[in-house]
Motif scaffolding. Structure first.
Motif, PDB file in Angstrom:
ATOM      1  N   ARG A   1      16.708  39.503  53.741  1.00 42.27           N
ATOM      2  CA  ARG A   1      16.381  39.660  52.328  1.00 42.27           C
ATOM      3  C   ARG A   1      15.499  38.497  51.891  1.00 42.27           C
ATOM      4  NH1 ARG A   1      18.289  43.750  53.540  1.00 42.27           N
ATOM      5  NH2 ARG A   1      19.808  45.066  52.461  1.00 42.27           N
ATOM      6  N   ILE A   2      14.495  38.798  51.081  1.00 39.87           N
ATOM      7  CA  ILE A   2      13.668  37.779  50.445  1.00 39.87           C
ATOM      8  C   ILE A   2      14.159  37.627  49.014  1.00 39.87           C
ATOM      9  CG2 ILE A   2      11.333  37.127  49.760  1.00 39.87           C
ATOM     10  CD1 ILE A   2      10.319  38.903  52.063  1.00 39.87           C
ATOM     11  N   ILE A   3      14.439  36.396  48.609  1.00 37.49           N
ATOM     12  CA  ILE A   3      15.027  36.152  47.288  1.00 37.49           C
ATOM     13  C   ILE A   3      14.162  35.167  46.524  1.00 37.49           C
ATOM     14  CG2 ILE A   3      17.095  35.496  46.034  1.00 37.49           C
ATOM     15  CD1 ILE A   3      17.565  35.864  49.673  1.00 37.49           C
ATOM     16  N   VAL A   4      13.913  35.477  45.254  1.00 39.19           N
ATOM     17  CA  VAL A   4      13.234  34.550  44.352  1.00 39.19           C
ATOM     18  C   VAL A   4      14.139  34.332  43.145  1.00 39.19           C
ATOM     19  CG1 VAL A   4      10.913  35.164  45.094  1.00 39.19           C
ATOM     20  CG2 VAL A   4      11.986  36.438  43.238  1.00 39.19           C
ATOM     21  N   GLY A   5      14.137  33.120  42.629  1.00 37.57           N
ATOM     22  CA  GLY A   5      15.010  32.803  41.503  1.00 37.57           C
ATOM     23  C   GLY A   5      14.440  31.717  40.613  1.00 37.57           C
ATOM     24  N   LEU A   6      14.871  31.728  39.348  1.00 35.72           N
ATOM     25  CA  LEU A   6      14.497  30.720  38.360  1.00 35.72           C
ATOM     26  C   LEU A   6      15.761  30.177  37.707  1.00 35.72           C
ATOM     27  CD1 LEU A   6      11.441  32.386  36.550  1.00 35.72           C
ATOM     28  CD2 LEU A   6      11.373  30.427  38.108  1.00 35.72           C
ATOM     29  N   ARG A   7      15.721  28.891  37.348  1.00 35.12           N
ATOM     30  CA  ARG A   7      16.880  28.272  36.707  1.00 35.12           C
ATOM     31  C   ARG A   7      16.425  27.210  35.704  1.00 35.12           C
ATOM     32  NH1 ARG A   7      21.595  24.622  39.671  1.00 35.12           N
ATOM     33  NH2 ARG A   7      23.061  24.556  37.921  1.00 35.12           N
ATOM     34  N   MET A   8      17.148  27.155  34.568  1.00 34.64           N
ATOM     35  CA  MET A   8      16.899  26.121  33.570  1.00 34.64           C
ATOM     36  C   MET A   8      18.214  25.434  33.241  1.00 34.64           C
ATOM     37  SD  MET A   8      15.418  26.295  29.672  1.00 34.64           S
ATOM     38  CE  MET A   8      17.003  26.855  29.037  1.00 34.64           C
ATOM     39  N   ILE A   9      18.202  24.093  33.281  1.00 35.11           N
ATOM     40  CA  ILE A   9      19.379  23.288  32.966  1.00 35.11           C
ATOM     41  C   ILE A   9      18.996  22.314  31.862  1.00 35.11           C
ATOM     42  CG2 ILE A   9      21.209  21.804  33.885  1.00 35.11           C
ATOM     43  CD1 ILE A   9      20.227  22.640  36.705  1.00 35.11           C
ATOM     44  N   ASN A  10      19.705  22.384  30.746  1.00 32.11           N
ATOM     45  CA  ASN A  10      19.462  21.467  29.632  1.00 32.11           C
ATOM     46  C   ASN A  10      20.699  20.605  29.428  1.00 32.11           C
ATOM     47  OD1 ASN A  10      19.848  21.248  26.318  1.00 32.11           O
ATOM     48  ND2 ASN A  10      17.831  20.646  27.063  1.00 32.11           N
ATOM     49  N   THR A  11      20.525  19.271  29.479  1.00 34.06           N
ATOM     50  CA  THR A  11      21.637  18.335  29.363  1.00 34.06           C
ATOM     51  C   THR A  11      21.362  17.344  28.243  1.00 34.06           C
ATOM     52  OG1 THR A  11      22.008  18.490  31.758  1.00 34.06           O
ATOM     53  CG2 THR A  11      23.087  16.684  30.595  1.00 34.06           C
ATOM     54  N   ASN A  12      22.327  17.242  27.316  1.00 33.16           N
ATOM     55  CA  ASN A  12      22.255  16.274  26.221  1.00 33.16           C
ATOM     56  C   ASN A  12      23.442  15.324  26.340  1.00 33.16           C
ATOM     57  OD1 ASN A  12      19.958  17.467  24.960  1.00 33.16           O
ATOM     58  ND2 ASN A  12      21.295  19.049  24.088  1.00 33.16           N
ATOM     59  N   TYR A  13      23.154  14.015  26.526  1.00 34.73           N
ATOM     60  CA  TYR A  13      24.201  13.025  26.733  1.00 34.73           C
ATOM     61  C   TYR A  13      24.699  12.499  25.389  1.00 34.73           C
ATOM     62  CZ  TYR A  13      23.002  13.084  31.653  1.00 34.73           C
ATOM     63  OH  TYR A  13      22.783  13.476  32.951  1.00 34.73           O
ATOM     64  N   LYS A  14      26.007  12.540  25.205  1.00 32.87           N
ATOM     65  CA  LYS A  14      26.646  12.035  23.998  1.00 32.87           C
ATOM     66  C   LYS A  14      27.142  10.599  24.180  1.00 32.87           C
ATOM     67  CE  LYS A  14      26.049  16.072  22.174  1.00 32.87           C
ATOM     68  NZ  LYS A  14      24.986  16.262  21.149  1.00 32.87           N
ATOM     69  N   LYS A  15      27.560  10.280  25.410  1.00 26.07           N
ATOM     70  CA  LYS A  15      28.013   8.929  25.727  1.00 26.07           C
ATOM     71  C   LYS A  15      27.367   8.507  27.044  1.00 26.07           C
ATOM     72  CE  LYS A  15      32.476   9.366  23.381  1.00 26.07           C
ATOM     73  NZ  LYS A  15      33.955   9.246  23.496  1.00 26.07           N
ATOM     74  N   LYS A  16      26.815   7.278  27.073  1.00 24.43           N
ATOM     75  CA  LYS A  16      26.105   6.800  28.249  1.00 24.43           C
ATOM     76  C   LYS A  16      26.706   5.476  28.716  1.00 24.43           C
ATOM     77  CE  LYS A  16      21.763   8.668  26.380  1.00 24.43           C
ATOM     78  NZ  LYS A  16      20.347   8.339  26.054  1.00 24.43           N
ATOM     79  N   PRO A  17      27.214   5.433  29.955  1.00 25.12           N
ATOM     80  CA  PRO A  17      27.739   4.155  30.457  1.00 25.12           C
ATOM     81  C   PRO A  17      26.634   3.168  30.840  1.00 25.12           C
ATOM     82  CG  PRO A  17      27.903   5.845  32.139  1.00 25.12           C
ATOM     83  CD  PRO A  17      27.414   6.531  30.905  1.00 25.12           C
ATOM     84  N   THR A  18      25.438   3.690  31.194  1.00 21.33           N
ATOM     85  CA  THR A  18      24.277   2.851  31.513  1.00 21.33           C
ATOM     86  C   THR A  18      23.038   3.522  30.933  1.00 21.33           C
ATOM     87  OG1 THR A  18      23.731   3.937  33.614  1.00 21.33           O
ATOM     88  CG2 THR A  18      25.392   2.174  33.687  1.00 21.33           C
ATOM     89  N   GLU A  19      21.906   2.851  31.050  1.00 24.98           N
ATOM     90  CA  GLU A  19      20.658   3.389  30.520  1.00 24.98           C
ATOM     91  C   GLU A  19      19.996   4.398  31.449  1.00 24.98           C
ATOM     92  OE1 GLU A  19      19.592   2.908  27.482  1.00 24.98           O
ATOM     93  OE2 GLU A  19      21.395   1.692  27.150  1.00 24.98           O
TER      94      GLU A  19
END
Length: 619
Positions: free
Chosen positions: A341-359
């Motif tokens: 099988r030939i497979i094609v795919g797309l993905r979007m990941i959105n991350t918003n940090y509320k607390k950050k231990p480092t920069e």
């Protein structure tokens, strides 16, 4: 009384004998075959039989829980040569009728339909269990009545049923007596597990404990509920709770919805997922939507001569969406289904940090695209990770390329590649090899990269009477490239040395080698099968982009123990291991010897299905 208890504890069951033969005539009841027991086993059974005939409390108890005249079941369809084209002569025939026989959890067999519950505990357990609804089983089938039978539909449907959490085993056979040149009648036989289960522990000295409950087939609907509650803990809070609820195969679409909630001292999560995987070779579309909020404590990089662990709090919201499509190459051989099988795919990941231990943590959006080629098929065998149940062995080839970008406080590109293969024969065993590489690229510099190489080999099953032996060998290497300071590898537990636990043994390059021998015994009590375990682990670790892990002596772990598993219940495998670690970090007060238990198997198969476009993991 001591001798009675000893005999009672080592009650044995006869060997389940596996013999490669042609698929049976599905219209006939499969007759079990005789198995010759070893003298030691026979003496135990004869002693228990004699005690059960006495009119004592122990005799009545033995008679209630043990069955002495039950013959072992013959298991069919395990010959690897037969599985590839097991039902090819029925391809494109019209499915005239589908009969489903769903059996209760205790006392029945999909390989011997004449078996029925015989003792009190089997009957009592069945009375407390709600059988899976036939409509739920029918929705798992890839073929329907009055429709042509596509290639692979029968064996793929059987595999999907067998890999369902609330079914112990499944068998699909064609009624060869009523089959004609253009139509077929199909029998579907399944057997439930006892889906309600749980576990717990309590420590009197501290007053702490844990209670875990699970129901994998709520009211026979296939809904899965898992909960875990801990109490009597130290500060900051005396209790923790986590749970999940899963609904699979919604409206016969193979869509699954899951809600996850965790409220723990150092980890909190609220997530929702709606997903559809490439569950079958013929699946065209797969994808998922995920929403989650996580807050966790992470281990910060150590400072020179640091004797205390330093932690920080990381909190973020994440939205994750992906969609993939598979394409089947054309085949001009009627009746033969191309596996590739030939497979094609797309993905979007959105991350918003509320607390950050480092920069090093910035809000970002990652967009990825993948193209891959997958060939996968499955063989059947037993005594691999289970204790006699039929297991599916994935083999094939997988290659994929992933590219994309991350947009946050700055812009950087991503590139990744993955390849893997596996072969299996009953005489040689199973061999798997895989490698993956992924890295971000910023201004021509490669950063946060990882190279991961893994291999797994297990031997054929060696048998001597009712005793069975199999050897496992796992190799794993992970190399970090320009990782962030807080991104470190450990060798704890499944990451290198089982049972090992240290906060200070960390690095960016790791190599581990694990050996295990499993001796499956013929002993069983209340359906719990017993296996002996012997293992030896080696792990090398180094820090830095150019340092070799092999410059220093490896960390080692050696151990012996036993494993318990009841295939009829939803309980996990229970392992008790006694281990020894010759080398320990000098800045931690750890013991050379340790006794620990775990419910997780150290080895597992890697399937050759396309999952989703993703960033190579560093762990």
């Amino acid at each position: 009384m001591a001798s009675l208890c000893l005999l009672f504890a080592v009650s044995s069951v006869a060997q389940e004998k596996t013999k490669p033969i042609s698929p049976p005539d599905s219209s006939q009841v499969i007759a079990p075959a005789d198995t010759v027991l070893q003298p030691f086993d026979q003496r135990i059974i004869n002693n228990l039989r004699q005690m059960s005939e006495r009119k004592t409390i122990m005799g009545k108890l033995l008679k209630a829980i043990l069955v002495f005249d039950r013959k072992p079941e013959e298991v069919y369809g395990l010959d690897a040569e037969l599985i590839e084209r097991e039902f090819e002569r029925h391809t494109y025939k019209i499915v005239r009728r589908v009969d489903i026989l769903n059996m209760n959890a205790f006392g029945y067999s999909v390989n011997d339909t004449s078996r029925v519950p015989r003792n009190f505990f089997e009957k009592a357990g069945n009375s407390l269990h709600v059988k899976t609804r036939q409509g739920l089983i029918r929705n798992k089938l890839l073929f329907k009545t009055a429709q042509p039978l596509e290639p692979l539909d029968l064996i793929e449907s059987e595999r999907l049923l067998r890999q369902t959490d609330y079914l112990l085993d499944a068998r699909i056979v064609v009624n060869e007596i009523t089959t004609s040149d253009d139509s077929v009648d199909v029998f579907v036989l399944t057997r439930d597990i006892f889906s309600l289960g749980g576990s717990g522990s309590f420590t009197p000295s501290s007053g702490s404990g844990r209670i875990a409950l699970r129901e994998l087939n709520f009211l026979g609907q296939g809904h899965q509920l898992r909960t875990n509650y801990r109490f009597g803990l130290d500060a900051p809070r005396s209790w923790e709770f986590s749970g999940s609820y899963l609904v699979e195969n919604i409206s016969n679409s193979y869509l699954s919805a899951e809600v996850i909630y965790a409220n723990q001292n150092y980890y909190q999560e609220r997530s929702f997922f709606l997903r559809r995987d490439f569950f079958s070779t013929n699946t065209k579309y797969a994808g998922a939507i995920g929403l989650g909020r996580v807050e966790e404590r992470i281990l910060l990089p150590p400072i020179d001569n640091d004797t205390l662990s330093r932690y920080g709090t990381l909190g973020y919201d994440r939205r994750d969406v992906w969609l993939a499509r598979s394409f089947k190459p054309k085949s001009y051989n009627l009746g033969y289904e191309a596996r590739g099988r030939i497979i094609v795919g797309l993905r979007m990941i959105n991350t918003n940090y509320k607390k950050k231990p480092t920069e090093n943590f910035d809000d970002n959006t990652i967009l990825l695209g993948s193209v891959g080629y997958s060939i996968r098929k499955y063989y059947k065998d037993r005594f691999l990770f289970g204790f006699g149940r039929t297991e599916d062995i994935p083999v094939g080839t997988f290659v994929s390329l992933t590219a994309g970008y991350e947009k946050g406080s700055s812009y950087r590109r991503y590139f990744g590649a993955t390849t893997s293969f596996a072969k299996y024969t009953p005489s040689f065993g199973y061999l798997y090899g895989g490698a993956s590489y992924g890295s971000f690229i910023r201004n021509g510099n490669w950063e946060q990269g990882v190279l991961d190489v893994q291999s797994l080999y297990f031997t054929k099953l060696y048998e001597r009477g009712n005793w069975k032996l199999r050897h496992y060998l796992l190799g794993h290497a992970t190399v970090g490239i320009n990782r962030n300071p807080e991104e470190m590898l450990s060798i704890n537990n499944e990451n290198g040395l089982r049972g090992f636990r240290s906060e200070f043994v960390r690095g960016t390059r790791r190599v581990s080698l694990n050996y295990e021998a499993n001796l499956y015994t013929p002993f069983s009590l209340f359906g719990f099968r017993l296996a002996g375990v012997l293992f030896a682990d080696l792990a090398w670790l180094s820090t830095g982009n150019k340092s070799s892990p092999f410059k220093e002596a490896p960390y080692r772990g050696y151990g012996i123990g036993f494993r318990l598993r009841n295939e009829y219940l939803s309980f996990s495998t229970i392992q008790f291991l006694f281990s020894y670690y010759p080398r320990l970090p000098v800045n931690e007060d750890l013991s050379d010897f340790r006794i620990f238990n775990t419910s997780r198997s150290y080895y597992d198969f890697t399937d050759f299905r396309f999952t989703r476009p993703g960033v190579a993991e560093f762990r």
